[in-house]
Design an enzyme around this catalytic site. Structure first.
Site, mmCIF file in Angstrom:
data_model
loop_
_atom_site.group_PDB
_atom_site.id
_atom_site.type_symbol
_atom_site.label_atom_id
_atom_site.label_comp_id
_atom_site.label_asym_id
_atom_site.label_seq_id
_atom_site.Cartn_x
_atom_site.Cartn_y
_atom_site.Cartn_z
ATOM 1 N N GLU A 49 -3.363 7.804 -5.381
ATOM 2 C CA GLU A 49 -3.188 7.723 -3.928
ATOM 3 C C GLU A 49 -4.023 8.764 -3.179
ATOM 4 O O GLU A 49 -4.429 8.532 -2.037
ATOM 5 C CB GLU A 49 -1.715 7.877 -3.568
ATOM 6 C CG GLU A 49 -0.830 6.688 -3.955
ATOM 7 C CD GLU A 49 -0.310 6.766 -5.378
ATOM 8 O OE1 GLU A 49 -0.755 7.664 -6.138
ATOM 9 O OE2 GLU A 49 0.558 5.943 -5.748
ATOM 10 N N PHE A 111 16.151 6.477 -5.869
ATOM 11 C CA PHE A 111 14.962 6.490 -6.712
ATOM 12 C C PHE A 111 13.692 6.468 -5.853
ATOM 13 O O PHE A 111 13.541 5.627 -4.988
ATOM 14 C CB PHE A 111 14.980 5.272 -7.649
ATOM 15 C CG PHE A 111 13.751 5.154 -8.511
ATOM 16 C CD1 PHE A 111 13.500 6.093 -9.509
ATOM 17 C CD2 PHE A 111 12.836 4.125 -8.322
ATOM 18 C CE1 PHE A 111 12.360 5.996 -10.302
ATOM 19 C CE2 PHE A 111 11.699 4.015 -9.111
ATOM 20 C CZ PHE A 111 11.464 4.960 -10.107
ATOM 21 N N GLN A 112 12.823 7.405 -6.089
ATOM 22 C CA GLN A 112 11.539 7.571 -5.393
ATOM 23 C C GLN A 112 11.724 7.799 -3.888
ATOM 24 O O GLN A 112 10.883 7.410 -3.086
ATOM 25 C CB GLN A 112 10.591 6.397 -5.665
ATOM 26 C CG GLN A 112 10.121 6.360 -7.127
ATOM 27 C CD GLN A 112 8.910 5.481 -7.367
ATOM 28 O OE1 GLN A 112 8.705 4.488 -6.684
ATOM 29 N NE2 GLN A 112 8.100 5.844 -8.359
ATOM 30 N N LYS A 161 11.998 -0.201 3.315
ATOM 31 C CA LYS A 161 11.756 -1.484 2.657
ATOM 32 C C LYS A 161 12.510 -2.615 3.354
ATOM 33 O O LYS A 161 11.979 -3.720 3.525
ATOM 34 C CB LYS A 161 12.165 -1.399 1.188
ATOM 35 C CG LYS A 161 11.799 -2.634 0.384
ATOM 36 C CD LYS A 161 12.074 -2.436 -1.098
ATOM 37 C CE LYS A 161 11.635 -3.668 -1.915
ATOM 38 N NZ LYS A 161 11.856 -3.454 -3.372
ATOM 39 N N MET A 475 -18.377 28.481 -7.236
ATOM 40 C CA MET A 475 -18.154 29.357 -6.094
ATOM 41 C C MET A 475 -17.127 30.435 -6.419
ATOM 42 O O MET A 475 -17.268 31.594 -5.988
ATOM 43 C CB MET A 475 -17.698 28.543 -4.882
ATOM 44 C CG MET A 475 -17.672 29.341 -3.584
ATOM 45 S SD MET A 475 -19.297 30.002 -3.137
ATOM 46 C CE MET A 475 -19.961 28.615 -2.201
#
Length: 570
Positions: A49, A111-112, A161, A475
């Site tokens: 993502e 969940f999630q 949802k 760097m």
């Protein structure tokens, strides 16, 4: 006309002119993915993502349009965070849409479930949690309006949802004003008059041009103003391309790794006209001694930025192009000989800088990153869109690939996000399919998002990749060399065989170890249709010069020694 919430999301995207989105599906966003199949929007399936957010960012930077990324709840949403913050720091317009658990279980550690709107409050211009289907259309339309208006930025919409699954009448709200950071009115005439008087009276004026020049489409009018007033122009990293690098009045990049003659000019100017830049610490060095002898005019769209870091004599809140156009009407034409002594002083210092240039050194068998960037510029005739990652190669790109046009250098400036380049280049190529797009990445940053090679290949995008491999986190190693007595803690870097890695995805590659092979390798890559990876193996301990140490005055730079002189660390 009834629609599900999921259908309303795509109706909104189509209405906003979105043709491409970047995302990764999951449980709470599945209704939206199911509805997607019925709408004419290209979905690019990334491999992480974070890649979706960077790709949407690259799409926006390359095109000037709003980029869109989609993900599911929980880890899908939190994986977006680095990309959202990257866009926020650089004022990039994004709309981020995430699925959320059903509204009935919000707050139960379902969940999630993650409080992603809470997480993204400080890194978005605006965000919203949508729990009802009726809220979807007005919320998404407002998200686009806010993202692109005023000072652009990312807006996040989190949609439960059950709201995606519910059905309601699709009603388009009437156009209305949305809350933005746009100034309520244009600049005051009295302020413009003061600015014109200060410009006319200056003997050592300097324009400091930033990303706002590009976002406002102000490049042409900036050039006219600079020519009319014979004022040299220094650029921030994100401002590169906003003023033609080949123009005699263009000084190039200022700041921590800006050329010495530019930083000296900033410190010695008697007038700074700063436009579309925010005086961040990489640009100013030690604030207490920053350009102390100058009057300062700050033109900025976001009023909260004026005077935030550097006190100014005159702040003008407004769109960069509108303000410069207004100034152009009232500043006097100062003639071809104006500021001759000032420009001669800068030119003498520019010549001294050239004498230290790594390109003018006998290189023997050594291949330096600067050689790679310079030859990439020469071989592409300076016409490529370069998406650079973060590290030494980013600064070499800024120094040795002179950009002539806006939106030809895409890079993470404010947040300095390693791993930005490859996914952002995917977005850039989809936004501008006609452009020649090159990724310039180091061996460290490239490994952070190298999984997006699969996305690149799946989409069959003609993006070329230059991996500049010095075997270090370069760097950080340079800081350890200069400020930590060469104690290289955790910076030597084991990398995969980049050629074999590319081959695993079906991408052809080349390995280059000498300067003589750089140009031919770039030519072969350009002649090959589709993605190509070129692995440049460069000197391990090359440093980027000049360098302003953290907390030092802008003109207290560590300079590249002349040929034959020893390296001088602080």
């Amino acid at each position: 006309m009834k629609r599900t919430g999921a259908q309303m999301i795509w109706e909104c995207l189509v209405r906003e002119g979105v043709d491409t989105v970047f995302g990764y599906p999951g449980g709470t966003i599945l209704p939206t993915y199911d509805a997607m199949l019925d709408y004419p929007v290209r979905h690019v399936l990334v491999r992480h993502e974070q890649g979706a957010a960077h790709a949407a960012d690259g799409y926006a930077r390359a095109s000037g349009r709003v980029g869109v990324a989609i993900a599911t709840s929980g880890p899908g949403a939190t994986n977006l965070v680095t990309g959202i913050a990257t866009a926020m720091l650089d004022s990039i317009p994004l709309v981020i849409i995430t699925g959320q658990v059903p509204s009935s279980v919000l707050g139960t550690d379902a969940f999630q479930e993650a409080d992603i709107t809470g997480i993204t409050i400080p890194i978005t211009k605006h965000n919203a949690l949508v729990t009802r289907v009726e809220e979807i259309v007005p919320t998404i339309l407002e998200a686009f309006a806010i993202a692109r208006s005023g000072r652009p930025g990312p807006v996040h919409v989190d949609i439960c949802k059950d709201a995606q699954q519910a059905t309601a009448e699709l009603v388009w709200p009437p156009p209305r004003e949305v809350g933005t950071t746009s100034p309520a009115r244009g600049p005051r005439r009295s302020d413009l008059k003061k600015a014109a008087d200060l410009i006319a009276a200056a003997e050592r004026p300097l324009v400091l041009a930033g990303h706002g020049i590009i976002e406002a489409g102000a490049s042409r009018v900036l050039q006219e103003l600079a020519e009319r007033t014979r004022t040299p122009v220094a650029l921030t990293l994100l401002g590169l391309g906003g003023f033609p690098r080949s123009h005699p009045l263009c000084l190039g990049m200022m700041g921590m790794h800006g050329e010495a003659y530019v930083n000296h000019a900033v410190q010695e100017a008697d007038l700074l006209l700063a436009v579309g830049m925010r005086f961040d610490d990489r640009v100013t060095g030690k604030l207490a001694n920053y350009a102390r002898g100058s009057k300062k005019i700050h033109v900025e769209l976001d009023a909260s930025e004026i005077g935030k870091n550097v006190p100014v004599d005159l702040g003008i809140c407004g769109d960069a192009r509108e303000v410069l156009e207004a100034l152009l009407e009232i500043v006097p034409d100062q003639g071809a000989e104006a500021h001759a002594a000032w420009l001669a002083t800068i030119e003498a210092r520019r010549a001294e800088t050239r004498s230290r240039d790594i390109l003018h050194r006998p290189n023997g068998q050594h291949l330096f990153a600067a050689h790679v960037i310079h030859d990439l510029w020469r071989t592409t005739d300076g016409g490529a869109v370069v998406v650079s990652d973060v590290g030494q190669h980013q600064m070499f790109e800024a120094q040795y690939y002179p950009h002539e046009k806006p939106r030809t250098l895409l890079t993470s400036g404010g947040l300095g996000t390693m791993g930005f380049a490859l996914p952002a280049a995917i977005g850039a190529k989809l936004a501008r399919p006609e452009a020649e797009v090159w990724v310039v990445a180091g061996d460290g940053g490239f490994q952070m998002t190298q999984c997006e090679l699969a996305t690149l290949m799946q989409e069959r995008l003609d993006v070329k990749i230059a991996v500049i491999d010095n075997g270090f986190l370069g760097m950080v190693r340079q800081w350890q060399e200069f400020f930590y007595d060469r104690r290289y803690a955790a910076t030597p870097l084991l990398s995969p065989d980049f050629g074999k890695l590319a081959a695993a995805y079906g991408i052809p590659s080349q390995r280059v170890e000498t300067r003589a092979d750089v140009g031919p390798a770039v030519e072969r890559a350009r002649a090959t249709k589709g993605p190509v990876l070129v692995h440049f193996v460069v000197e391990a301990e090359e440093a980027v010069y000049p360098m302003v140490p953290a907390g030092a005055d802008l003109d207290a730079m560590i300079r590249r020694p002349h040929a034959g002189e020893p390296e001088v660390a602080a």
